[in-house]
Scaffold this active site. Structure first.
Site, PDB file in Angstrom:
ATOM      1  N   ASN A   1      37.363 -34.464 -18.517  1.00  0.00           N
ATOM      2  CA  ASN A   1      38.967 -34.813 -18.733  1.00  0.00           C
ATOM      3  C   ASN A   1      39.651 -34.922 -17.300  1.00  0.00           C
ATOM      4  O   ASN A   1      39.990 -33.948 -17.121  1.00  0.00           O
ATOM      5  CB  ASN A   1      39.165 -33.496 -19.698  1.00  0.00           C
ATOM      6  CG  ASN A   1      40.719 -33.681 -20.158  1.00  0.00           C
ATOM      7  OD1 ASN A   1      41.176 -34.673 -19.718  1.00  0.00           O
ATOM      8  ND2 ASN A   1      41.359 -32.557 -20.547  1.00  0.00           N
ATOM      9  N   TRP A   2      40.056 -36.105 -17.325  1.00  0.00           N
ATOM     10  CA  TRP A   2      40.865 -36.151 -16.044  1.00  0.00           C
ATOM     11  C   TRP A   2      42.113 -35.642 -16.093  1.00  0.00           C
ATOM     12  O   TRP A   2      43.013 -35.661 -15.279  1.00  0.00           O
ATOM     13  CB  TRP A   2      40.906 -37.941 -15.691  1.00  0.00           C
ATOM     14  CG  TRP A   2      39.593 -38.427 -15.198  1.00  0.00           C
ATOM     15  CD1 TRP A   2      38.473 -37.948 -15.108  1.00  0.00           C
ATOM     16  CD2 TRP A   2      39.548 -39.722 -14.728  1.00  0.00           C
ATOM     17  NE1 TRP A   2      37.561 -38.865 -14.703  1.00  0.00           N
ATOM     18  CE2 TRP A   2      37.977 -40.123 -14.418  1.00  0.00           C
ATOM     19  CE3 TRP A   2      40.308 -40.814 -14.614  1.00  0.00           C
ATOM     20  CZ2 TRP A   2      37.601 -41.221 -13.933  1.00  0.00           C
ATOM     21  CZ3 TRP A   2      39.893 -41.988 -14.152  1.00  0.00           C
ATOM     22  CH2 TRP A   2      38.551 -42.345 -13.808  1.00  0.00           C
ATOM     23  N   LYS A   3      42.600 -35.582 -17.315  1.00  0.00           N
ATOM     24  CA  LYS A   3      44.153 -34.935 -17.468  1.00  0.00           C
ATOM     25  C   LYS A   3      45.083 -35.890 -16.914  1.00  0.00           C
ATOM     26  O   LYS A   3      44.698 -37.231 -16.813  1.00  0.00           O
ATOM     27  CB  LYS A   3      44.245 -33.509 -17.050  1.00  0.00           C
ATOM     28  CG  LYS A   3      43.189 -32.743 -17.732  1.00  0.00           C
ATOM     29  CD  LYS A   3      43.492 -31.325 -17.333  1.00  0.00           C
ATOM     30  CE  LYS A   3      42.521 -30.542 -18.086  1.00  0.00           C
ATOM     31  NZ  LYS A   3      42.416 -28.904 -17.971  1.00  0.00           N
TER      32      LYS A   3
ATOM     33  N   HIS B   1      43.484 -30.638 -27.693  1.00  0.00           N
ATOM     34  CA  HIS B   1      43.313 -29.887 -26.497  1.00  0.00           C
ATOM     35  C   HIS B   1      44.310 -28.839 -26.299  1.00  0.00           C
ATOM     36  O   HIS B   1      45.565 -28.965 -26.697  1.00  0.00           O
ATOM     37  CB  HIS B   1      43.531 -30.776 -24.969  1.00  0.00           C
ATOM     38  CG  HIS B   1      43.127 -30.192 -23.976  1.00  0.00           C
ATOM     39  ND1 HIS B   1      43.803 -29.517 -23.124  1.00  0.00           N
ATOM     40  CD2 HIS B   1      41.759 -30.236 -23.252  1.00  0.00           C
ATOM     41  CE1 HIS B   1      43.285 -28.847 -22.202  1.00  0.00           C
ATOM     42  NE2 HIS B   1      41.961 -29.501 -22.440  1.00  0.00           N
TER      43      HIS B   1
ATOM     44  N   GLU C   1      46.139 -27.953 -23.845  1.00  0.00           N
ATOM     45  CA  GLU C   1      47.545 -28.211 -23.185  1.00  0.00           C
ATOM     46  C   GLU C   1      48.222 -28.952 -24.311  1.00  0.00           C
ATOM     47  O   GLU C   1      49.499 -28.871 -24.072  1.00  0.00           O
ATOM     48  CB  GLU C   1      47.128 -29.152 -22.008  1.00  0.00           C
ATOM     49  CG  GLU C   1      46.488 -27.995 -20.842  1.00  0.00           C
ATOM     50  CD  GLU C   1      45.756 -28.832 -19.909  1.00  0.00           C
ATOM     51  OE1 GLU C   1      45.418 -29.932 -19.785  1.00  0.00           O
ATOM     52  OE2 GLU C   1      44.819 -28.293 -19.355  1.00  0.00           O
TER      53      GLU C   1
ATOM     54  N   GLU D   1      36.953 -24.441 -25.707  1.00  0.00           N
ATOM     55  CA  GLU D   1      37.592 -24.111 -24.340  1.00  0.00           C
ATOM     56  C   GLU D   1      38.529 -23.048 -24.506  1.00  0.00           C
ATOM     57  O   GLU D   1      39.728 -23.029 -25.176  1.00  0.00           O
ATOM     58  CB  GLU D   1      38.451 -25.536 -24.239  1.00  0.00           C
ATOM     59  CG  GLU D   1      37.725 -26.713 -23.957  1.00  0.00           C
ATOM     60  CD  GLU D   1      38.403 -27.699 -23.000  1.00  0.00           C
ATOM     61  OE1 GLU D   1      37.830 -27.941 -22.220  1.00  0.00           O
ATOM     62  OE2 GLU D   1      39.570 -27.931 -23.238  1.00  0.00           O
TER      63      GLU D   1
ATOM     64  N   GLY E   1      41.193 -24.112 -16.160  1.00  0.00           N
ATOM     65  CA  GLY E   1      42.034 -24.458 -14.715  1.00  0.00           C
ATOM     66  C   GLY E   1      42.221 -22.976 -14.084  1.00  0.00           C
ATOM     67  O   GLY E   1      43.037 -23.003 -12.905  1.00  0.00           O
TER      68      GLY E   1
ATOM     69  N   SER F   1      36.681 -24.432 -16.551  1.00  0.00           N
ATOM     70  CA  SER F   1      36.120 -23.981 -15.191  1.00  0.00           C
ATOM     71  C   SER F   1      34.786 -24.515 -15.062  1.00  0.00           C
ATOM     72  O   SER F   1      34.095 -23.496 -14.381  1.00  0.00           O
ATOM     73  CB  SER F   1      36.657 -22.642 -14.696  1.00  0.00           C
ATOM     74  OG  SER F   1      38.070 -22.427 -14.787  1.00  0.00           O
TER      75      SER F   1
ATOM     76  N   GLY G   1      37.020 -30.380 -16.586  1.00  0.00           N
ATOM     77  CA  GLY G   1      38.545 -30.776 -16.032  1.00  0.00           C
ATOM     78  C   GLY G   1      38.457 -31.112 -14.367  1.00  0.00           C
ATOM     79  O   GLY G   1      37.933 -31.966 -14.157  1.00  0.00           O
ATOM     80  N   GLY G   2      39.000 -30.150 -13.851  1.00  0.00           N
ATOM     81  CA  GLY G   2      39.041 -30.456 -12.361  1.00  0.00           C
ATOM     82  C   GLY G   2      37.993 -30.975 -11.533  1.00  0.00           C
ATOM     83  O   GLY G   2      37.966 -31.823 -10.817  1.00  0.00           O
TER      84      GLY G   2
HETATM   85  P1  13P Z   1      39.148 -27.191 -15.987  1.00  0.00           P
HETATM   86  O1  13P Z   1      37.528 -27.570 -15.964  1.00  0.00           O
HETATM   87  O2  13P Z   1      40.021 -27.606 -14.765  1.00  0.00           O
HETATM   88  O3  13P Z   1      39.021 -25.639 -16.087  1.00  0.00           O
HETATM   89  O4  13P Z   1      39.609 -27.652 -17.305  1.00  0.00           O
HETATM   90  C1  13P Z   1      39.116 -27.515 -18.576  1.00  0.00           C
HETATM   91  C2  13P Z   1      39.413 -28.411 -19.418  1.00  0.00           C
HETATM   92  O5  13P Z   1      40.657 -28.365 -20.084  1.00  0.00           O
HETATM   93  C3  13P Z   1      38.844 -29.655 -19.861  1.00  0.00           C
HETATM   94  O6  13P Z   1      39.530 -30.189 -21.081  1.00  0.00           O
END
Ligand code: 13P
Length: 255
Positions: A9-11, A99, A101, A171, A177, A216, A237-238
């Site tokens: 997930n590149w966000k 998600h 967020e 999640e 994050g 994470s 994510g990251g």
């Molecule tokens: P991180 O891997 O950066 O914690 O993010 C997880 C996430 O929200 C994937 O959708």
């Protein structure tokens, strides 16, 4: 045996230039491996402005691409929204739904999440339904009831049949994050709970449903998470923005 799924997930990250480099590196490292065996599916969920670029670079690749959000409406006066058929136009196969967020920062309710899940299904997209509790909810001991509420909202609109081919991503909000990963045991317990809850409606479907973990996930914790019986891969994510990390996570899912 469920096929593992590793989804990035590149966000809201990326640029034409950095996407080009990242995707070329992923193709070079993963295409041959994915072609040679089908134990793993790899997906990147990218920002909407880059759909055409990603479609072009991943043409002929085994790496799939998806979106991070979709409108619950088919078309109309919804400024700034993107419909499921628009995603289809660019070869998106998957879309993240609900998600944390989006739920937390943009006020998406369980009801809207369920409507978006249904819109994705109706358009033939594979929804990746994100569920998870906040730290406060975990500490108050209501994790299972929060997950149940989020899942039940979707069941109410789409029924258990809506979950055929769908993916659920657990999640925990406190692990996103933050560098704090749920322990394999903590994650496994919630994954097993989700599967068990859905199996009350359809045992066969629950058994084949992929439930991936997000929060994470990194190269150095992926293998122990993916070794859990009900963890079918990761939503990353990251670490999905760093090709070596993402490739190592994909390799952990194959071992
Ligand atoms: P991180 O891997 O950066 O914690 O993010 C997880 C996430 O929200 C994937 O959708």
């Amino acid at each position: 045996m469920r096929q593992k799924l590793v989804a990035g997930n590149w966000k809201m990250h990326g640029s034409l230039q950095s996407n080009q480099i990242l995707l070329a590196q992923l193709r070079e490292s993963l295409d041959a491996k994915l072609g040679a065996q089908s134990r793993l599916e790899v997906l990147v969920c990218v920002p909407a402005p880059y759909f055409a670029q990603v479609q072009s670079i991943l043409n002929g690749s085994s790496i799939a691409w998806g979106a991070q959000n979709v409108s619950q409406h088919k078309s109309g006066a919804y400024t700034g929204e993107i419909s499921a058929s628009m995603l289809q136009d660019f070869g998106c196969r998957h879309v993240l739904i609900g998600h944390s967020e989006r739920r937390g920062m943009y006020g998406e309710t369980d009801f809207e999440v369920a409507a978006k899940f249904q819109a994705a299904k109706m358009a033939g997209l594979i929804p990746v339904l994100c569920v998870g509790e906040t730290l406060q909810e975990r500490e108050s001991g209501v994790t299972e009831s929060v997950i149940a509420r989020q899942i039940d909202a979707v069941l109410e609109v789409s029924g258990i049949d809506g979950f055929w081919q769908a993916v659920v991503a657990y999640e925990p909000v406190w692990a996103i994050g933050t560098g704090k990963t749920a322990s394999p045991g903590q994650a496994q317990a919630v994954h097993a709970y989700i599967r068990q809850r859905l199996s009350q409606h359809h045992a066969g479907l629950a058994e084949q449903l992929r439930i991936v973990y997000g929060g994470s996930v990194k190269a150095d914790n992926a293998a122990e998470l993916f070794a859990m019986p009900d963890i079918d891969g990761g939503l990353v994510g990251g670490a999905s923005l760093v090709s070596a990390e993402f490739v190592a996570i994909c390799e952990a899912a194959c071992s």
